[in-house]
Enzyme design. Sequence first.
Site, PDB file in Angstrom:
ATOM      1  N   TYR A   1       0.838  -1.203   0.000  1.00  0.00           N
ATOM      2  CA  TYR A   1       0.000   0.000   0.000  1.00  0.00           C
ATOM      3  C   TYR A   1       0.879   1.262   0.000  1.00  0.00           C
ATOM      4  O   TYR A   1       0.667   2.174  -0.793  1.00  0.00           O
ATOM      5  CB  TYR A   1      -0.909  -0.017   1.233  1.00  0.00           C
ATOM      6  CG  TYR A   1      -1.856   1.162   1.317  1.00  0.00           C
ATOM      7  CD1 TYR A   1      -3.084   1.132   0.663  1.00  0.00           C
ATOM      8  CD2 TYR A   1      -1.518   2.303   2.048  1.00  0.00           C
ATOM      9  CE1 TYR A   1      -3.953   2.208   0.736  1.00  0.00           C
ATOM     10  CE2 TYR A   1      -2.382   3.386   2.120  1.00  0.00           C
ATOM     11  CZ  TYR A   1      -3.596   3.336   1.468  1.00  0.00           C
ATOM     12  OH  TYR A   1      -4.448   4.405   1.541  1.00  0.00           O
ATOM     13  N   ASP A   2       1.866   1.263   0.894  1.00  0.00           N
ATOM     14  CA  ASP A   2       2.769   2.422   0.957  1.00  0.00           C
ATOM     15  C   ASP A   2       3.473   2.630  -0.375  1.00  0.00           C
ATOM     16  O   ASP A   2       3.676   3.746  -0.828  1.00  0.00           O
ATOM     17  CB  ASP A   2       3.824   2.235   2.060  1.00  0.00           C
ATOM     18  CG  ASP A   2       3.220   2.437   3.450  1.00  0.00           C
ATOM     19  OD1 ASP A   2       2.124   3.033   3.521  1.00  0.00           O
ATOM     20  OD2 ASP A   2       3.833   1.997   4.435  1.00  0.00           O
TER      21      ASP A   2
ATOM     22  N   GLU B   1       6.711   9.286  20.034  1.00  0.00           N
ATOM     23  CA  GLU B   1       5.666   8.389  20.543  1.00  0.00           C
ATOM     24  C   GLU B   1       5.609   7.151  19.656  1.00  0.00           C
ATOM     25  O   GLU B   1       5.762   7.267  18.444  1.00  0.00           O
ATOM     26  CB  GLU B   1       4.286   9.080  20.478  1.00  0.00           C
ATOM     27  CG  GLU B   1       4.220  10.374  21.252  1.00  0.00           C
ATOM     28  CD  GLU B   1       2.845  11.052  21.140  1.00  0.00           C
ATOM     29  OE1 GLU B   1       1.911  10.436  20.572  1.00  0.00           O
ATOM     30  OE2 GLU B   1       2.726  12.191  21.617  1.00  0.00           O
TER      31      GLU B   1
ATOM     32  N   LYS C   1       4.072   4.614  17.249  1.00  0.00           N
ATOM     33  CA  LYS C   1       2.905   4.728  16.364  1.00  0.00           C
ATOM     34  C   LYS C   1       2.056   3.486  16.580  1.00  0.00           C
ATOM     35  O   LYS C   1       2.427   2.376  16.202  1.00  0.00           O
ATOM     36  CB  LYS C   1       3.339   4.850  14.903  1.00  0.00           C
ATOM     37  CG  LYS C   1       2.164   5.147  13.986  1.00  0.00           C
ATOM     38  CD  LYS C   1       2.640   5.649  12.636  1.00  0.00           C
ATOM     39  CE  LYS C   1       1.530   6.267  11.823  1.00  0.00           C
ATOM     40  NZ  LYS C   1       0.402   5.383  11.544  1.00  0.00           N
TER      41      LYS C   1
ATOM     42  N   ASP D   1      -0.817   0.796  16.268  1.00  0.00           N
ATOM     43  CA  ASP D   1      -1.525   0.281  15.111  1.00  0.00           C
ATOM     44  C   ASP D   1      -2.951  -0.091  15.495  1.00  0.00           C
ATOM     45  O   ASP D   1      -3.303  -1.257  15.614  1.00  0.00           O
ATOM     46  CB  ASP D   1      -0.777  -0.918  14.534  1.00  0.00           C
ATOM     47  CG  ASP D   1      -1.062  -1.067  13.047  1.00  0.00           C
ATOM     48  OD1 ASP D   1      -1.749  -0.187  12.498  1.00  0.00           O
ATOM     49  OD2 ASP D   1      -0.602  -2.051  12.459  1.00  0.00           O
TER      50      ASP D   1
ATOM     51  N   TYR E   1      -3.446  10.462  22.926  1.00  0.00           N
ATOM     52  CA  TYR E   1      -2.229  11.182  22.537  1.00  0.00           C
ATOM     53  C   TYR E   1      -2.448  12.648  22.189  1.00  0.00           C
ATOM     54  O   TYR E   1      -1.514  13.326  21.768  1.00  0.00           O
ATOM     55  CB  TYR E   1      -1.473  10.470  21.419  1.00  0.00           C
ATOM     56  CG  TYR E   1      -2.298   9.998  20.234  1.00  0.00           C
ATOM     57  CD1 TYR E   1      -2.971  10.888  19.419  1.00  0.00           C
ATOM     58  CD2 TYR E   1      -2.367   8.637  19.931  1.00  0.00           C
ATOM     59  CE1 TYR E   1      -3.708  10.449  18.335  1.00  0.00           C
ATOM     60  CE2 TYR E   1      -3.114   8.185  18.851  1.00  0.00           C
ATOM     61  CZ  TYR E   1      -3.778   9.099  18.063  1.00  0.00           C
ATOM     62  OH  TYR E   1      -4.506   8.664  16.991  1.00  0.00           O
TER      63      TYR E   1
ATOM     64  N   LYS F   1       6.796  14.450  17.015  1.00  0.00           N
ATOM     65  CA  LYS F   1       5.970  15.665  17.032  1.00  0.00           C
ATOM     66  C   LYS F   1       6.771  16.827  17.612  1.00  0.00           C
ATOM     67  O   LYS F   1       7.464  16.650  18.623  1.00  0.00           O
ATOM     68  CB  LYS F   1       4.737  15.450  17.911  1.00  0.00           C
ATOM     69  CG  LYS F   1       3.879  14.281  17.493  1.00  0.00           C
ATOM     70  CD  LYS F   1       2.728  14.046  18.461  1.00  0.00           C
ATOM     71  CE  LYS F   1       1.868  12.892  17.981  1.00  0.00           C
ATOM     72  NZ  LYS F   1       0.800  12.542  18.934  1.00  0.00           N
TER      73      LYS F   1
ATOM     74  N   LYS G   1       8.394   4.957   9.763  1.00  0.00           N
ATOM     75  CA  LYS G   1       7.915   3.570   9.745  1.00  0.00           C
ATOM     76  C   LYS G   1       9.103   2.624   9.812  1.00  0.00           C
ATOM     77  O   LYS G   1      10.054   2.780   9.052  1.00  0.00           O
ATOM     78  CB  LYS G   1       7.150   3.295   8.449  1.00  0.00           C
ATOM     79  CG  LYS G   1       5.887   4.103   8.310  1.00  0.00           C
ATOM     80  CD  LYS G   1       4.730   3.392   8.981  1.00  0.00           C
ATOM     81  CE  LYS G   1       3.412   3.834   8.426  1.00  0.00           C
ATOM     82  NZ  LYS G   1       2.768   2.964   7.504  1.00  0.00           N
TER      83      LYS G   1
ATOM     84  N   CYS H   1      -6.747 -39.830   0.043  1.00  0.00           N
ATOM     85  CA  CYS H   1      -6.099 -39.305   1.242  1.00  0.00           C
ATOM     86  C   CYS H   1      -4.621 -39.655   1.219  1.00  0.00           C
ATOM     87  O   CYS H   1      -4.258 -40.818   1.017  1.00  0.00           O
ATOM     88  CB  CYS H   1      -6.762 -39.894   2.482  1.00  0.00           C
ATOM     89  SG  CYS H   1      -5.898 -39.469   4.012  1.00  0.00           S
TER      90      CYS H   1
ATOM     91  N   CYS I   1      -4.260 -42.415   4.280  1.00  0.00           N
ATOM     92  CA  CYS I   1      -4.881 -43.739   4.304  1.00  0.00           C
ATOM     93  C   CYS I   1      -5.358 -44.194   2.925  1.00  0.00           C
ATOM     94  O   CYS I   1      -5.769 -45.327   2.755  1.00  0.00           O
ATOM     95  CB  CYS I   1      -6.041 -43.773   5.301  1.00  0.00           C
ATOM     96  SG  CYS I   1      -7.504 -42.892   4.723  1.00  0.00           S
TER      97      CYS I   1
ATOM     98  N   CYS J   1     -11.328 -36.385   4.022  1.00  0.00           N
ATOM     99  CA  CYS J   1     -10.984 -37.792   3.842  1.00  0.00           C
ATOM    100  C   CYS J   1     -12.151 -38.619   4.345  1.00  0.00           C
ATOM    101  O   CYS J   1     -12.675 -38.392   5.424  1.00  0.00           O
ATOM    102  CB  CYS J   1      -9.716 -38.115   4.639  1.00  0.00           C
ATOM    103  SG  CYS J   1      -9.505 -39.869   4.965  1.00  0.00           S
TER     104      CYS J   1
ATOM    105  N   CYS K   1      -8.855 -43.609   9.181  1.00  0.00           N
ATOM    106  CA  CYS K   1      -7.674 -42.899   8.689  1.00  0.00           C
ATOM    107  C   CYS K   1      -6.699 -42.618   9.833  1.00  0.00           C
ATOM    108  O   CYS K   1      -7.062 -41.978  10.816  1.00  0.00           O
ATOM    109  CB  CYS K   1      -8.085 -41.583   8.032  1.00  0.00           C
ATOM    110  SG  CYS K   1      -6.676 -40.612   7.488  1.00  0.00           S
TER     111      CYS K   1
HETATM  112  S1  IVH Z   1      -1.121  11.933  16.306  1.00  0.00           S
HETATM  113  C1  IVH Z   1      -1.841  14.862  13.060  1.00  0.00           C
HETATM  114  N1  IVH Z   1       0.080  10.017  17.600  1.00  0.00           N
HETATM  115  O1  IVH Z   1      -1.613   7.433  12.971  1.00  0.00           O
HETATM  116  C2  IVH Z   1      -1.458  13.827  13.993  1.00  0.00           C
HETATM  117  N2  IVH Z   1      -1.278   9.441  15.735  1.00  0.00           N
HETATM  118  O2  IVH Z   1      -1.389   8.467  10.201  1.00  0.00           O
HETATM  119  C3  IVH Z   1      -2.630  13.138  14.514  1.00  0.00           C
HETATM  120  N3  IVH Z   1      -1.376   7.050  15.294  1.00  0.00           N
HETATM  121  O3  IVH Z   1      -4.876   8.559  12.495  1.00  0.00           O
HETATM  122  C4  IVH Z   1      -2.372  11.861  15.103  1.00  0.00           C
HETATM  123  N4  IVH Z   1      -0.092   6.435  16.951  1.00  0.00           N
HETATM  124  O4  IVH Z   1      -4.514   6.582  14.011  1.00  0.00           O
HETATM  125  C5  IVH Z   1      -0.731  10.335  16.581  1.00  0.00           C
HETATM  126  N5  IVH Z   1       1.194   8.406  18.857  1.00  0.00           N
HETATM  127  C6  IVH Z   1       0.382   8.730  17.841  1.00  0.00           C
HETATM  128  C7  IVH Z   1      -0.168   7.760  16.998  1.00  0.00           C
HETATM  129  C8  IVH Z   1      -0.993   8.159  15.951  1.00  0.00           C
HETATM  130  C9  IVH Z   1      -0.825   6.023  15.946  1.00  0.00           C
HETATM  131  C10 IVH Z   1      -2.223   6.914  14.104  1.00  0.00           C
HETATM  132  C11 IVH Z   1      -3.561   7.598  14.205  1.00  0.00           C
HETATM  133  C12 IVH Z   1      -3.614   8.539  13.051  1.00  0.00           C
HETATM  134  C13 IVH Z   1      -2.605   7.953  12.146  1.00  0.00           C
HETATM  135  C14 IVH Z   1      -2.057   9.025  11.273  1.00  0.00           C
END
Ligand code: IVH
Length: 701
Positions: free
Chosen positions: A37-38, A117, A119, A121, A247, A311, A335, A429, A432, A447, A452
């Site tokens: 996707y990326d 922070e 990220k 999932d 967050y 951030k 990532k 199978c 057997c 089977c 068996c």
């Molecule tokens: S801050 C503008 N902090 O990442 C920033 N997002 O791609 C707003 N996510 O929709 C989000 N961990 O679902 C922030 N520590 C974190 C995060 C986080 C996961 C996700 C979140 C957001 C997506 C953005």
Amino acid sequence: MSGGTARERVEGLRERIRAADHAYYVLDQPLLSDAEYDRLMRELGALEAEHPELASPDSPTARVSGEPSADFARVVHREPMLSIANAMSDDELAEFDARVHRLLALPEDEAVGYVGEPKLDGLAVELVYERGAFVQGSTRGDGVNGEDVTANLRALQWLGANRGVPQRLVGASPNDLPRLEIRGEVLLQKAHFEAMVRRIQRINEVRTAEGKAPLKVPANPRNAAAGSLRQKDPQETRNRPLSFIAYDAVAPGIEPWATHWEKLQSIRGWGFEVNAENTRCAGLAEVRKWRDQMATRRFQLPYETDGIVVKVDDLDLRHRLGAASKTPRWAVAFKYPPHEDETVVIDIVPQVGRTGILTPVAKVREVKLSGAVVTSATLHNEDELRRKDVRVGDWVIMRRAGEVIPEIVMSLPERRTGAERVFEFPRACPVCGARVVREEGEKVWRCTGAACPAQLVARLLHFAQRRAMDVEGLGEVAAGQLVEKGLVKDFADLYAVPLEEWRRIFARPRKAEVGDKRRELPEKAAQNLVDALERSKHTTLRRLLFGLGIPQVGEATAAQLARHFAELGRLLDAGEEELQAVRDVGPEVAREIRAWTGEPRNRAVVERLLAAGVVAAPEAAPRGGAFAGKSVVLTGTLAKLSRDEARAEVERRGGRVTGSVSRKTDLVVAGEEAGSKLEKARELGVAVVGEAEFLAMLEER
Ligand code: IVH
């Protein structure tokens, strides 16, 4: 992607991305791997940059992905919930820092303070509090339009250290705030995800055996969390152990904080979990250092992370940086390389299970994924195999769903040479030789051999597993030999195998199996097995019932049957009507159980088990586990159990239920509207769980 005009390529990419978005956000069933996707997104971004005339405001690169589902009322976010730009390499991370400097006109050598922070999932949600009370919660949706999931979010209670979604904020000042928006991530921890997958697989075993369509197995914790939160019935959400980690906070008009870090401390003070991994970094160098530590540490965290978010800490600087249409300029997501890797399918082999179902299993060239070596992955059934179009000799992308379960994400048809082979289910199978059939309307090949050996081996392993009779040391190889030699034809025969035979079996040289402990001496292994068999004779009715492999009787039903009948004899003699009086047993299950107990051969095996000395105690003896020796306080209202039932469950597991919370309390189970006891527990720092986790703990042993 090659060929075609740039316009065609751009359109093709947009279409593929939109289809993938729909599958991911609306159906909770991803089509593409994250890496794939990326890659498509970047390719599209690069093409659009190269051909500005093709840029469009509704391109996936310009919009936050995700469309709100029509199943929920729409909520318009007062402030859009943006996405975050990705940095895939160290250079791109440095570029982000350089751009921040440039936009703020800061000298290069003046470090900008960041907060790092993990990220998470999961899925982003917004919680609205008015004068301290939770009034509305919504998903991110397309960034502007979210889905109203207020009722479902109310179901997120205390879960271990996680505080869920508080109904009211604690602390004095927030209650005066007319409106406060808390943003964060709803997620399902890895262990809970694994338990959920196992449960669905067990249900599916029964369903496929009955010719019913299997339930969808969630692809990863994110999808499982999204599916759990977006249930139409909030009661369903209540049963899913979801967590919430906050967050960000938006307090329109009243923003007393100078830094993001201070804001995070306030959020924690109001009663939310804020990630304890978050770290303040004095500049890019510290961000890099922390990122590198997190690269391995993240595997030890209870939830899945796919990177870090960096951030800008100073909120003033943030405001000056502002946001582009889709992403703020003050944040970037780095990532980690996905724990996906490419490998080759060496073979696809049909594995014969307990009920005769043939499961196609792909044997792959060794790959290391999320810290473990993987050599095979199930392809579930013929439809799944065809959908993924996996062929022997194919290059495939593999990953471990939720960092746990190995799976083939997709095959890579563009890398085929023509030498690949399409797998066909054998008509006989492989074990057997009996006919293998796929009945009209069925999803599986089965089977038909009544005797068996593969089915027998699988049944023996089911009987011996830890959650059933717990015969440690009886693995596939030993069971296979017992069956091959004709020594064992049913469960009862196991108890009659002489020590001598076990010695011979363990003396046979064999290839090391995955997960094998280091080989013991044959004498020792044989003696251990005989001891384990001896120990297994003192068991509980629910374990025995589960181990017998009665159709439709999984662990939960076995427990209900054991509770209801207390004695094996009474169950064997029960008619369908009495069986239906048991919780969770409907007419169909009752019929299946009755058919099993009515079969003379089955009764004979049970007789012989008892004659061999197997004693099935009515109640589960406390054998350690989450409650053994623990002092537990129940407070608030539980939705699924009465207070008495909950008490009985705890006591059955060796725990003690007391009425008041003190420093000696080990655990507080807090249901709906828990009051002063919950407060007291928080004050004393006693562990608190909500109903969902309590139920999950009851399932453990
Ligand atoms: S801050 C503008 N902090 O990442 C920033 N997002 O791609 C707003 N996510 O929709 C989000 N961990 O679902 C922030 N520590 C974190 C995060 C986080 C996961 C996700 C979140 C957001 C997506 C953005």
